[in-house]
Structure formats: C-alpha cells, structure tokens
Design a protein around this motif. Sequence first.
Motif, PDB file in Angstrom:
ATOM      1  N   SER A 148      24.341  -5.683  35.129  1.00  0.00           N
ATOM      2  CA  SER A 148      25.618  -5.629  34.717  1.00  0.00           C
ATOM      3  C   SER A 148      25.894  -7.158  35.082  1.00  0.00           C
ATOM      4  O   SER A 148      25.575  -7.614  36.175  1.00  0.00           O
ATOM      5  CB  SER A 148      26.404  -4.670  35.338  1.00  0.00           C
ATOM      6  N   PRO A 149      26.852  -7.939  34.409  1.00  0.00           N
ATOM      7  CA  PRO A 149      27.267  -9.235  34.484  1.00  0.00           C
ATOM      8  C   PRO A 149      27.922  -9.348  35.838  1.00  0.00           C
ATOM      9  O   PRO A 149      28.102 -10.338  36.561  1.00  0.00           O
ATOM     10  CB  PRO A 149      27.900  -9.646  33.430  1.00  0.00           C
ATOM     11  N   THR A 150      28.712  -8.151  36.283  1.00  0.00           N
ATOM     12  CA  THR A 150      29.418  -8.265  37.476  1.00  0.00           C
ATOM     13  C   THR A 150      28.626  -7.629  38.609  1.00  0.00           C
ATOM     14  O   THR A 150      29.348  -7.925  39.825  1.00  0.00           O
ATOM     15  CB  THR A 150      30.747  -7.287  37.168  1.00  0.00           C
ATOM     16  N   GLU A 151      27.421  -7.552  38.473  1.00  0.00           N
ATOM     17  CA  GLU A 151      26.856  -6.885  39.624  1.00  0.00           C
ATOM     18  C   GLU A 151      26.450  -8.207  40.862  1.00  0.00           C
ATOM     19  O   GLU A 151      26.086  -9.315  39.999  1.00  0.00           O
ATOM     20  CB  GLU A 151      25.501  -6.646  38.992  1.00  0.00           C
ATOM     21  N   ARG A 197      19.401 -10.263  26.587  1.00  0.00           N
ATOM     22  CA  ARG A 197      18.223 -10.785  25.807  1.00  0.00           C
ATOM     23  C   ARG A 197      17.238 -12.023  26.491  1.00  0.00           C
ATOM     24  O   ARG A 197      16.523 -12.601  25.878  1.00  0.00           O
ATOM     25  CB  ARG A 197      18.496 -11.211  24.475  1.00  0.00           C
ATOM     26  N   ASP A 198      17.636 -12.205  27.702  1.00  0.00           N
ATOM     27  CA  ASP A 198      16.898 -12.934  28.617  1.00  0.00           C
ATOM     28  C   ASP A 198      15.359 -12.589  28.670  1.00  0.00           C
ATOM     29  O   ASP A 198      15.129 -11.274  28.603  1.00  0.00           O
ATOM     30  CB  ASP A 198      17.209 -13.357  29.873  1.00  0.00           C
ATOM     31  N   THR A 199      14.364 -13.498  28.554  1.00  0.00           N
ATOM     32  CA  THR A 199      13.144 -13.065  28.775  1.00  0.00           C
ATOM     33  C   THR A 199      12.413 -13.737  29.998  1.00  0.00           C
ATOM     34  O   THR A 199      12.731 -14.969  30.114  1.00  0.00           O
ATOM     35  CB  THR A 199      12.105 -13.295  27.542  1.00  0.00           C
ATOM     36  N   ILE A 200      11.538 -13.224  30.789  1.00  0.00           N
ATOM     37  CA  ILE A 200      10.808 -13.888  31.920  1.00  0.00           C
ATOM     38  C   ILE A 200       9.468 -13.702  31.840  1.00  0.00           C
ATOM     39  O   ILE A 200       8.937 -12.344  31.758  1.00  0.00           O
ATOM     40  CB  ILE A 200      11.642 -12.863  33.190  1.00  0.00           C
ATOM     41  N   GLY A 201       8.940 -14.610  31.718  1.00  0.00           N
ATOM     42  CA  GLY A 201       7.182 -14.674  31.786  1.00  0.00           C
ATOM     43  C   GLY A 201       6.799 -14.283  32.990  1.00  0.00           C
ATOM     44  O   GLY A 201       7.055 -14.777  33.966  1.00  0.00           O
ATOM     45  N   ALA A 215       2.363 -10.853  30.695  1.00  0.00           N
ATOM     46  CA  ALA A 215       3.578  -9.818  30.350  1.00  0.00           C
ATOM     47  C   ALA A 215       4.795 -10.604  30.469  1.00  0.00           C
ATOM     48  O   ALA A 215       4.868 -11.685  30.470  1.00  0.00           O
ATOM     49  CB  ALA A 215       3.543  -8.599  31.497  1.00  0.00           C
ATOM     50  N   THR A 216       5.848  -9.938  29.745  1.00  0.00           N
ATOM     51  CA  THR A 216       7.238 -10.346  29.809  1.00  0.00           C
ATOM     52  C   THR A 216       8.294  -9.335  30.210  1.00  0.00           C
ATOM     53  O   THR A 216       8.268  -8.269  29.730  1.00  0.00           O
ATOM     54  CB  THR A 216       7.502 -10.620  28.249  1.00  0.00           C
ATOM     55  N   VAL A 217       9.301  -9.624  31.067  1.00  0.00           N
ATOM     56  CA  VAL A 217      10.398  -8.846  31.450  1.00  0.00           C
ATOM     57  C   VAL A 217      11.401  -9.144  30.412  1.00  0.00           C
ATOM     58  O   VAL A 217      11.699 -10.381  30.386  1.00  0.00           O
ATOM     59  CB  VAL A 217      10.621  -9.203  32.950  1.00  0.00           C
ATOM     60  N   HIS A 218      12.254  -7.951  29.964  1.00  0.00           N
ATOM     61  CA  HIS A 218      13.173  -8.196  29.143  1.00  0.00           C
ATOM     62  C   HIS A 218      14.296  -7.822  29.651  1.00  0.00           C
ATOM     63  O   HIS A 218      14.541  -6.853  30.485  1.00  0.00           O
ATOM     64  CB  HIS A 218      12.864  -7.447  27.777  1.00  0.00           C
ATOM     65  N   VAL A 219      15.391  -8.651  29.743  1.00  0.00           N
ATOM     66  CA  VAL A 219      16.787  -8.423  30.112  1.00  0.00           C
ATOM     67  C   VAL A 219      17.898  -7.688  29.145  1.00  0.00           C
ATOM     68  O   VAL A 219      17.790  -8.453  28.144  1.00  0.00           O
ATOM     69  CB  VAL A 219      17.145  -9.652  30.706  1.00  0.00           C
ATOM     70  N   THR A 220      18.416  -6.793  29.617  1.00  0.00           N
ATOM     71  CA  THR A 220      19.526  -6.333  28.694  1.00  0.00           C
ATOM     72  C   THR A 220      20.814  -6.090  29.506  1.00  0.00           C
ATOM     73  O   THR A 220      20.851  -5.689  31.035  1.00  0.00           O
ATOM     74  CB  THR A 220      19.173  -5.084  28.213  1.00  0.00           C
ATOM     75  N   THR A 221      22.067  -6.103  29.132  1.00  0.00           N
ATOM     76  CA  THR A 221      23.220  -5.749  29.881  1.00  0.00           C
ATOM     77  C   THR A 221      23.725  -4.478  29.238  1.00  0.00           C
ATOM     78  O   THR A 221      24.871  -4.169  29.826  1.00  0.00           O
ATOM     79  CB  THR A 221      24.223  -6.908  29.923  1.00  0.00           C
ATOM     80  N   SER A 222      23.066  -3.755  28.511  1.00  0.00           N
ATOM     81  CA  SER A 222      23.412  -2.798  27.899  1.00  0.00           C
ATOM     82  C   SER A 222      23.564  -1.408  28.709  1.00  0.00           C
ATOM     83  O   SER A 222      22.403  -1.420  29.523  1.00  0.00           O
ATOM     84  CB  SER A 222      22.316  -2.246  26.715  1.00  0.00           C
TER      85      SER A 222
END
Length: 756
Positions: A217-220, A278-282, A291-298
């Motif tokens: 969450s953006p407020t986290e 939608r950020d991605t972390i390699g 691998a790739t870590v996918h970020v979502t705020t959903s």
Amino acid sequence: MRPVALFLAALATIPAAALAQDGNSALRKSDLVRFLTGTTYSKSEIAGIVRRSCLAFVPTTRDRQDLSELGATERIFREIDDCVKHGNRPVATRTPPPPPKPLAITPVKASVSAMAGTVATFTVQLRRGRTPEPGVRLVLRGTDAIPGGAGEEIGAVTDSRGRATFTVPTGTRAGAYPLTIAAPEGTTLTGSADLTLVTTPATARSVTLDPEILAVSPTEHDAPTVKVTVADAYGNAIAGREVEFRPPQRAGFVPETKETDAQGEATFSLPARLLRDRDTIGVYVAGKQLATVHVTTSASAVAANVAAGRTAGLMLEAARLAATGNHAKAEAVYDSVLAVDPNILAARLGRAYVRSWQREDTLARQDFQGVLRVDTANVSALTGLGYNYAWAGDWDDAEARFQQALHYAPENIDADKGLAYVSLWRGDSTEAVRRFQDVVERHPHDAEALVGLGQASLKAGNTSRARDAFRRALALDPTRADARQGLAATRVVTRPRVELSLWGGYTAFSGVNDTPLARGNGDTGQFGVRFAEAAYWLRPNVRLWAQYENGLTLDNIAFVRAGETAPAYYLGGFVNYGAGRYTSRLEGGFRDLPGGVRQTLVRGEQVFDVTPSTVVKAGGWLGPRNDHRTEWLGYGAVGFQVAPRLRVEPTFFYSRSGFPGESQRRVLLYGEYAFRNGWKVGTGIAGGVSDLRTTPSILPGDPLLPDGTDREKLWDAYVITEAPFGAHRAHMLLRHQQILHGTGLTVVALGVTLGF
C-alpha cells in the motif's frame, strides 16, 4: 662352415631313440640342440622340459646365439635364465617361495567433492609390499545407492602402475555418500578401502520467491520482505551463493546483495513508500537474471501473497520431480500451485517445460507465451519456447526465440546449444559443427554440447572428430546413453573397405501342377544361391559393387515353372552427399530370358533426408528387351522415425510389363526395430492388383494364367533380420507371396556379409 652347422651334421648320425629325454636329468647343450632341430616336441614342451630338468651347464653368449638361431623362443630363454638364477637346480628341489604379501590399498584422495549431475573421479593405488599390483579388478560398492547416479556398482582394473580409477556419477541429490572398495572374492585388502563422495549442488538454475507478487500500500510504512530460495536444476538448495536484488532505477533505490544461508535462502527488505504499481525487481545470481519480483498496489493481491507462501514447498517438490524425469507428476504439482495462484510465473514456466518434454506442444506454448506476456525478457521462457518449436520442426520460429534469448543474455549456453541443434535437425551439419564447436570451446565440460558436436560431425562424415567428441562426453558423464550410442555409430560408419555377401535359400511353390519341376503333385521347391555381391567402399560415403541376383518371386514364377531361371548381373554404386542429406544409387546390368531374349537392366534410387526423423525415397527399374518390349517399375516411399528405435516406411509401387494392358500396383507397409546390440528386425506386408493379358506375356503356355483371366489380387508378407558380428553380418529372410485363390511361394533364405 659354422661350428653350429658342424655340430648339427654330427647329430644326424645319432639314433632317434638316443635323443629321447625324460625330463628328469639335467640337460646338456646337445640335448637342447636335438630338441630344437627335431619335430618330436613343440617349443612350449621344450620350455617345460627345461623348467623340470634344468641345465647341466651355464650358457655363454655364444651358446645363446646358437640356440636363438635354432629357434629358441623367449619362453625357453626365460626358463633357462630361471634355472641359472637358482644354481641350475630343478624346480622340484628349490626352496618353496615365501607366502605372498597381502594386497594393500591406498586412496590418492579419500574424499572427493563434485557438483550434482557431473562425475567424480577416485584413484587408488594397489601394492603387494612395495610392488605395484597390475591387472586386479576392484569394485566400488555403494554407488548403486546414489540417487540419480549410476544405479549399479562400478568396477575398474589396476594398470601397470597398480592404479585403478573409478568414474562415479554424482547423482542428483546433494549429500555425502560412503563408498567402499572391494577386491575379488577370496582376496584380502589391507589399508584404507573407505571413500566418501560429497555431491554438492549444481549451478543455480531456479529461484523461488516468497512472495512472487509483492502487494503493498502506498501509505504503508513497514518494509515488506521477499524471501529468495536458490536451487539447482535438481531442486537442491544452494548455500553461500550471492543473490542481487536490482530494483527500478529511481531515487532512493540501490541494488542490494546478500548471501544465501544453509537452506539456500536470503531475505530482502524494500521500502514500501518507494514502490509503485507494476514495478519489477530483477533477481540475479552469478550475474544472470533468474527471477522477477512483480509489485502491485492492488488490494486483491494481498491474498496472493499469503497463497504464494503456502506454495513455496510445492515448487521445490515440482522441480525435483522434473529433474528426475517424473514429468507427469511434476505437471500435476505445478497445476496445484497455479490453482492457488495463477500469477506465479515460476510455476507457469516450470509447467511449460514439463509439458514440452511430454510433447504437449500446444499447452506448453500457451504457458511459455503467458510468461513472456508478463516478462518479455524472461530468458528461460524464450529458450524453452525455442526448443519447443525446434522439436516440432518449426526451425525459423525456434531460431528467432534463441536469438532473442541471446540478446538479453549473450552467454546463455542453452540458447547457444539451441541454435546448434536447429542447424543439426534441419540438416545443415556443417553449420551445426561450427556452432557446437563454439559452445564446446566456451564450455569444455558440458557433456551435452560434446554429444551434439559428435552427432553433427557424424552427419558431416567426420567420423574421427565424432568419435573424439563422444568419448569426451562419456568421460564427463558415463551415464549418457546418447554418447554411447553415438560412439557405437562411429564404429558402424568406420566399416571395412571390402564386403562380400552371399545368400542361399530354399523356395517352395504351392498350387503348381504339371510342370517340368513337379509332375503329379501340387508342390515344387528349389535350393540355390539367390544373391552374391562384392562391394568396395571407395570413401566413407561412396560404395561400388558387382552383384548376382537369382531371386525367385511371383514376378518370374513362369520361368521356374518352365524349368528355367533368369539370373541378373549388375554393376552399381551409391554416393551420400549434401552434408549427409542426399543419397543417390544407380545400377546397370543384364539378364538372359528364356527364348533367347536379352534384357538390359537399369535401376536407381534417390533418398532425401527431409528432417532427422523423416526420409523420402523415389526410385525405379527399367528393362528394355531385344524383342522391342520394355518393362519398367516406379515407386515412392516416406520413412518415419516413430520412436528412437522404431522406423516405419509405407511404399507404393507401379509397374508395366511392356505388353498392352499389363500393369501391377502394390502398397507395402514396412517396419524396422533396431536393438541396442545392433540387431535389426524388419517386417513388411504388401497387397496389390495385377491387370493381365489373356495370353501369358513372358512364356507361352504358362499354366499360371488360365484363358480369360484379366485381373489377379496378390499379397506378400516377410520378416528380415540382420545381426552384426564385429565387421561381419548375418542375415535371414522368411517370405510368403500368394496370388489370391492361386499360386503361392514361400522363401527361406540365409545370408552372410563378410567385411575385410
């Protein structure tokens, strides 16, 4: 005259009875001379007499020269030397030798470490006292218990230095395995016979993320964590391996590197306030993104995080099942993971691979493409999709995917090998050799690349290079069946220069009456030479031959029934070219038909290797006669490799006899199975229709064709075998042909081909 010659002349006057030697009294030089110049005793028997009786003199250098000129062998001189060494005393009077010292074994290295999926080498020294003991077969016990290893105990024989080397497959499961060296039954070993194989994890090939999708969450304000588990291709967790997290290039973000713990895990924290949807972390290991870590705020993705934690263990289990060849079980485990969370890319990628290995091509491609829609730079998905296309024969699509993978990861060996395999499978052996050679130079310890180089070299006709590549592959991995098969194939290609073949057989006819061969009964038979050939291999791809054929078939049954034969004589050859893709055969000859008719014979065949598993053939036969008639036959065939050792080949034949209205059509289905020991068994069944003249076309008065007959149905079935014995081969043929409701023919033939 030489003194020895004078001495021999004097011996000629001695009665034969006086030359007898009972082996109990010491031998004089004259006794040895008589034995060597006579025919009573063989050289080995003379050596035995010397051993039992010993000598009454000590031979001088001149004595040795004389005895050598008379034919004394090395064994005789060894017995003479042994006698002199023991003071000219016979064996029976010598002091018994002391009991042999026990065999002592010393490992060069008692513990050896090697990565999973490779081989480890143990060398031991065997001595009796201080003397090396050669020629002793030792067995390494415990190798049959290594998971994914050899599956059997491994043996080795000591060399001239008393050293034995065991090459042990390390298996697929990391761990320490106790091994013990054993000698033949009844032999006692002293020293240290216990060894330890330490199988370590192989190169990092997979990464499991917990969670794979990072929901924030953006407020986290807390820093969410991601646990990374690094494993090899066999599911072994890898400890002490550096893992790098590469977040987006944004202010506040810096790459972070950590080392995995004993369980192969490393945990990373990320500042939630800096993460965006939608950020991605390699995730990189040894400089390669795995691998790739996918970020979502959903908000809905929070549940996915919890689910991903529950599936981490299932992912490791699926990887182990896939690595050990249990593809169907691995697919089921991946299905269960994706049922919990369909967004876990590693599970979708793993399922794509196991589906591809099971040749579920459509489903596999859907999974590969699903991964690439989310992560366009996923090298594993690109290479997997490339192999999937290549196995299906879609060469251009396969090459494009491998090139994409190399664009993102220029050093990726799987993509490099994929391009080489595409060249090999599409028939360009020259390019395949070049590409595999490049891979081997960069990765000299990759057994699969060496096997590929051997296969490409064999296809290109370079048997020597192929043999070297297969041997190097087996040295790295003795369990590779494809390397053993390739090495066996090089022995077949390295065939003898000259081959001589001879077939003989018995042919029996049924439904034949009132013929010169059988009057008064319904059967007739003939023995005879059916085929003979002398062939010469001018080059490994060029063969020339001269042939004699006298086969009895329903096509020339009229000759047999009339008491006539029509043997044919051929000269011919074939050449294989175009990097092994094409083979052309051409023969010319003649035969004399009954009634003074001379027939010229020309036949040929063209073979096209369309793919590694598909062959197309076209050929025919032409026989112009001096009575202005011409017989001819044409055929076409397509051969398929339906299994690694099973080939099927349907063929259609059409022929004309040269007489108006006479023709024949046949369809043949042939199958051949090749056993591991080189034996081949083939079987064929054919059916056809002959349109005939009402008057026999070849011989007048042939009882085969009653007046008014204009069409006959016929069938043909046979079994043929070939068994290699070194450079030679044995053959057998069982065949039956039948005209429906009419004449039948049965053939039993045996043949042999000798190579020189």
